[in-house]
Design a protein around this motif. Structure first.
Motif, PDB file in Angstrom:
ATOM      1  N   ASP A  28      -2.143   0.392  61.200  1.00 39.45           N
ATOM      2  CA  ASP A  28      -2.231   1.659  62.018  1.00 39.45           C
ATOM      3  C   ASP A  28      -2.064   2.800  61.078  1.00 39.45           C
ATOM      4  O   ASP A  28      -1.232   3.562  60.736  1.00 39.45           O
ATOM      5  N   GLY A  29      -2.700   2.557  59.769  1.00 38.63           N
ATOM      6  CA  GLY A  29      -2.677   3.562  58.453  1.00 38.63           C
ATOM      7  C   GLY A  29      -1.691   3.310  57.561  1.00 38.63           C
ATOM      8  O   GLY A  29      -1.822   3.975  57.067  1.00 38.63           O
ATOM      9  N   ARG A  30      -0.718   2.509  58.176  1.00 37.06           N
ATOM     10  CA  ARG A  30       0.465   2.615  56.742  1.00 37.06           C
ATOM     11  C   ARG A  30       0.681   1.353  56.272  1.00 37.06           C
ATOM     12  O   ARG A  30      -0.065   0.137  56.867  1.00 37.06           O
ATOM     13  N   ILE A  31       0.926   0.879  55.641  1.00 43.79           N
ATOM     14  CA  ILE A  31       1.390  -0.867  54.527  1.00 43.79           C
ATOM     15  C   ILE A  31       2.631  -1.143  55.171  1.00 43.79           C
ATOM     16  O   ILE A  31       3.549  -0.696  55.357  1.00 43.79           O
ATOM     17  N   VAL A  32       2.581  -2.195  55.888  1.00 44.56           N
ATOM     18  CA  VAL A  32       3.855  -2.459  56.348  1.00 44.56           C
ATOM     19  C   VAL A  32       4.642  -3.824  55.549  1.00 44.56           C
ATOM     20  O   VAL A  32       5.366  -4.622  55.767  1.00 44.56           O
ATOM     21  N   VAL A  33       3.096  -4.145  54.384  1.00 40.99           N
ATOM     22  CA  VAL A  33       3.959  -5.548  54.423  1.00 40.99           C
ATOM     23  C   VAL A  33       3.959  -5.571  52.525  1.00 40.99           C
ATOM     24  O   VAL A  33       2.184  -5.044  52.143  1.00 40.99           O
ATOM     25  N   LEU A  34       4.064  -5.755  51.583  1.00 45.25           N
ATOM     26  CA  LEU A  34       3.503  -6.072  50.208  1.00 45.25           C
ATOM     27  C   LEU A  34       3.946  -7.792  49.604  1.00 45.25           C
ATOM     28  O   LEU A  34       5.002  -8.633  49.854  1.00 45.25           O
ATOM     29  N   GLY A  35       3.342  -8.402  48.683  1.00 41.45           N
ATOM     30  CA  GLY A  35       3.849  -9.561  48.375  1.00 41.45           C
ATOM     31  C   GLY A  35       2.546 -10.936  48.403  1.00 41.45           C
ATOM     32  O   GLY A  35       1.042 -10.260  48.196  1.00 41.45           O
ATOM     33  N   ASP A  36       3.083 -11.530  48.648  1.00 42.89           N
ATOM     34  CA  ASP A  36       2.117 -13.264  48.572  1.00 42.89           C
ATOM     35  C   ASP A  36       1.613 -13.370  49.983  1.00 42.89           C
ATOM     36  O   ASP A  36       1.924 -13.754  50.339  1.00 42.89           O
ATOM     37  N   LEU A  37       0.620 -12.801  50.274  1.00 41.57           N
ATOM     38  CA  LEU A  37      -0.049 -12.756  51.861  1.00 41.57           C
ATOM     39  C   LEU A  37      -0.929 -13.534  52.078  1.00 41.57           C
ATOM     40  O   LEU A  37      -1.628 -14.099  52.147  1.00 41.57           O
ATOM     41  N   HIS A 434     -12.607   3.570  42.264  1.00 38.79           N
ATOM     42  CA  HIS A 434     -13.628   2.386  42.561  1.00 38.79           C
ATOM     43  C   HIS A 434     -13.542   2.558  44.194  1.00 38.79           C
ATOM     44  O   HIS A 434     -14.284   2.890  45.217  1.00 38.79           O
ATOM     45  N   ILE A 435     -12.390   2.520  44.765  1.00 40.42           N
ATOM     46  CA  ILE A 435     -11.923   2.866  46.415  1.00 40.42           C
ATOM     47  C   ILE A 435     -10.912   4.219  46.143  1.00 40.42           C
ATOM     48  O   ILE A 435      -9.669   3.160  45.609  1.00 40.42           O
ATOM     49  N   VAL A 436     -11.379   4.911  47.251  1.00 39.55           N
ATOM     50  CA  VAL A 436      -9.722   5.487  47.285  1.00 39.55           C
ATOM     51  C   VAL A 436      -9.713   5.460  49.085  1.00 39.55           C
ATOM     52  O   VAL A 436     -10.533   5.914  49.819  1.00 39.55           O
ATOM     53  N   MET A 437      -8.652   5.144  48.849  1.00 37.12           N
ATOM     54  CA  MET A 437      -8.219   4.904  51.094  1.00 37.12           C
ATOM     55  C   MET A 437      -7.212   5.947  51.626  1.00 37.12           C
ATOM     56  O   MET A 437      -6.369   6.594  50.347  1.00 37.12           O
ATOM     57  N   SER A 438      -7.550   6.311  52.861  1.00 33.18           N
ATOM     58  CA  SER A 438      -6.377   7.081  53.000  1.00 33.18           C
ATOM     59  C   SER A 438      -5.771   6.847  54.196  1.00 33.18           C
ATOM     60  O   SER A 438      -7.202   7.120  55.069  1.00 33.18           O
ATOM     61  N   ARG A 439      -4.499   6.925  54.349  1.00 33.36           N
ATOM     62  CA  ARG A 439      -4.470   5.935  55.463  1.00 33.36           C
ATOM     63  C   ARG A 439      -4.976   5.183  56.549  1.00 33.36           C
ATOM     64  O   ARG A 439      -5.361   4.677  57.123  1.00 33.36           O
ATOM     65  N   GLY A 440      -4.989   4.179  55.309  1.00 29.54           N
ATOM     66  CA  GLY A 440      -6.014   2.895  55.433  1.00 29.54           C
ATOM     67  C   GLY A 440      -7.464   2.540  55.597  1.00 29.54           C
ATOM     68  O   GLY A 440      -8.342   2.298  55.303  1.00 29.54           O
ATOM     69  N   ASP A 441      -7.910   4.111  55.474  1.00 32.06           N
ATOM     70  CA  ASP A 441      -9.405   4.442  56.102  1.00 32.06           C
ATOM     71  C   ASP A 441     -10.307   4.580  54.615  1.00 32.06           C
ATOM     72  O   ASP A 441     -10.032   4.960  52.989  1.00 32.06           O
ATOM     73  N   VAL A 442     -10.776   3.998  54.203  1.00 37.94           N
ATOM     74  CA  VAL A 442     -11.708   4.101  52.924  1.00 37.94           C
ATOM     75  C   VAL A 442     -12.362   5.468  52.571  1.00 37.94           C
ATOM     76  O   VAL A 442     -13.229   5.580  53.587  1.00 37.94           O
ATOM     77  N   VAL A 443     -11.695   6.534  52.023  1.00 36.98           N
ATOM     78  CA  VAL A 443     -12.384   7.886  52.118  1.00 36.98           C
ATOM     79  C   VAL A 443     -13.228   8.390  51.149  1.00 36.98           C
ATOM     80  O   VAL A 443     -14.081   8.620  51.355  1.00 36.98           O
ATOM     81  N   ALA A 444     -13.510   7.607  50.150  1.00 33.61           N
ATOM     82  CA  ALA A 444     -14.462   7.073  49.091  1.00 33.61           C
ATOM     83  C   ALA A 444     -14.820   5.745  47.616  1.00 33.61           C
ATOM     84  O   ALA A 444     -13.973   5.224  48.003  1.00 33.61           O
TER      85      ALA A 444
END
Ligand code: DUC
Ligand code: ZN
Ligand code: ZN
Length: 475
Positions: A28-37, A434-444
């Motif tokens: 939902d556009g947010r970071i929810v977890v970081l690590g070894d997924l 290379h990739i720019v993301m805004s709220r989880g969408d690749v915007v550039a």
């Protein structure tokens, strides 16, 4: 946890304080977890060990700002934010400017209309207070500060913008009371007017004399005065677009005395000098901005200030005027006196890559300083943190996946602003988003915008915790 929307794998993640390699899980556009997924996601991006930083927060840019001299800014909220996104910036903070004789709400309403359906990335507004009437001080400004506009700019120069010391004191006292952050444009207006008249009488009106009309001493004096006023009121202030060692030294000395002075600098003070204002005809007008670019020696001092923490914020001060345009730099004609040439240089798209390439990759600053200067500190100072400016669970998934193995020559045709030049034409760069993301969408992606106009959200800026209340609650 329900399935993630997106996982970015094999990312070399850098924040203002840490670096680690791993995955970023987004929902939902947010970071929810970081690590070894190991969990599944609807979409996976393999960063292939590329560096990943928070999306940039450009805390000082001018978009579609009405001008008093008939000139027109080249970028509006559409072109300006497309350009920002392609360069790795995912939040912009331009200025809603009060016109003298008019109210602040009027400026804010007008600016929201200008932004309507245009931005591809998120945005907040700074206010510019040019007419601090009793109504503004008692009603409008306190109301706006409490409603998401918690920072405002004060000018010490420009006829239609400047305030006197008494007006500045009133605004600083209000900032202290209401928990706002005042930003100050520090140049001594009378000195500029006096020098400009002398230069004009001597027939020195070409663009290069713009630098002579605003020497470092007038920036130093105004910075010293701004600091003194802030000290008198006992409130933090942020001095914007610091260009010279002279002004920086005032700030550094105040900080060393324990006075809470924040400071911003910009690419034009690292990569341009006053010599760039020279050239045939009006060519030098391309680099006219205020304060003006200085010397190579000043550039080295500004780098030192970035490295040692004198500066918290690195912004573009993107003020876009087309060169070959009678509403742009030629607004007052093809041979205009420098005093009539619109001030400002473009740089919203190049800010991040210039600092990555020349700062981090040449080891003048480290990656954490880069993240702090370009994203984390501006988000904190302007009340947008931790939604913006960092990589952590709960934050918006505003991210840049970098290419740092490049070698290319910067040229204006690569950029997306609506300006017909870049002051950095021909510079050799080694990094680009290379990739720019805004709220989880690749915007550039690789210099192409993939976002639709109007997807950007307005961000309310939280106010600072008012000092008075802090003290009361502690005892
Ligand atoms: N100076 C400013 O103060 N604002 C916009 C551009 C400039 O050169
Ligand atoms: Zn300014
Ligand atoms: Zn500016």
């Amino acid at each position: 946890m329900s399935e993630l929307d997106l996982i970015i794998r094999n990312a070399r993640i850098a924040t203002a304080t840490e670096s680690f390699t791993g995955c970023i899980g987004i929902k939902d556009g947010r970071i929810v977890v970081l690590g070894d997924l190991s969990s599944a996601a609807a979409q996976v991006i393999d960063a292939e060990q590329r560096l990943v930083t928070p999306g940039g927060v450009d805390a000082h840019c001018h978009l579609d700002q009405p001008m008093g001299d008939g000139s027109i800014m080249a970028d509006d909220f559409a072109t300006g934010t497309v350009s920002a996104a392609c360069g790795g910036t995912t939040t912009v903070i331009p200025f809603a400017c009060q016109l003298k004789g008019h109210g602040l709400h009027e400026a804010v309403d007008d600016y929201h209309r200008r932004a309507q359906d245009k931005p591809v990335i998120d945005y907040a507004f700074h206010l510019i207070v040019t007419d601090p009437t009793a109504e503004v001080l008692s009603q409008e400004l306190p109301e706006l500060i409490g409603n998401g506009y918690s920072h405002f700019k004060i000018y010490m120069t420009y006829d239609d913008l400047k305030l006197n010391d008494r007006q500045i004191l009133d605004l600083l006292a209000l900032a202290r009371r209401e928990g706002a952050l005042a930003m100050i444009h520090a140049e001594n207006d009378d000195c500029i007017a006096w020098l400009t008249d002398i230069l004009e009488e001597a027939g020195k009106t070409a663009p290069r004399y713009h630098a002579d009309s605003r020497p470092p001493v007038i920036e130093r004096e105004a910075a010293h005065r701004a600091i003194s006023l802030a000290e008198l009121v006992d409130v933090p202030v942020l001095i914007v677009h610091v260009s010279s060692n002279a002004a920086m030294t005032q700030i550094q000395q105040a900080q060393a005395r324990g006075i809470p002075i924040f400071a911003e600098t910009c690419p034009q003070y690292l990569f341009l000098t006053a010599d760039d204002l020279d050239g045939p005809g009006l060519e030098g007008a391309k680099c006219i901005c205020s304060p003006p670019p200085r010397t190579l020696e000043d550039q080295e001092h500004i780098w030192r200030g970035l490295k040692t923490g004198v500066f918290q914020v690195f912004s573009s001060d993107h003020a876009p005027f087309r060169f070959d345009d009678d509403k742009g730099k030629r607004n007052a004609g093809p041979n205009a006196n420098f005093r009539l040439i619109p001030n400002g240089v473009p740089g919203i798209e190049t800010r991040m890559a210039l600092l990555m390439s020349e700062g981090v990759m040449k080891q003048r600053i480290d990656i954490h300083q880069f993240v702090s200067l370009t994203a984390t500190a501006p988000a904190k100072l302007y009340g947008l943190y931790p939604h913006k400016g960092t990589i952590c669970p709960g934050s918006d998934a505003d991210l840049v996946i970098w290419d740092t193995n490049l070698e290319f020559e910067l040229t204006n045709s690569l950029l997306h602003h609506n300006v017909d030049y870049t002051p950095y034409e021909g510079m050799k760069l080694r990094a680009w988003p290379h990739i720019v993301m805004s709220r989880g969408d690749v915007v550039a992606k690789d210099g192409h915008c993939l976002a639709s106009p109007g997807r950007g959200n307005f961000l309310e800026s939280a106010r600072r915790y008012p000092l008075e209340r802090q003290h009361q609650e502690m005892v």
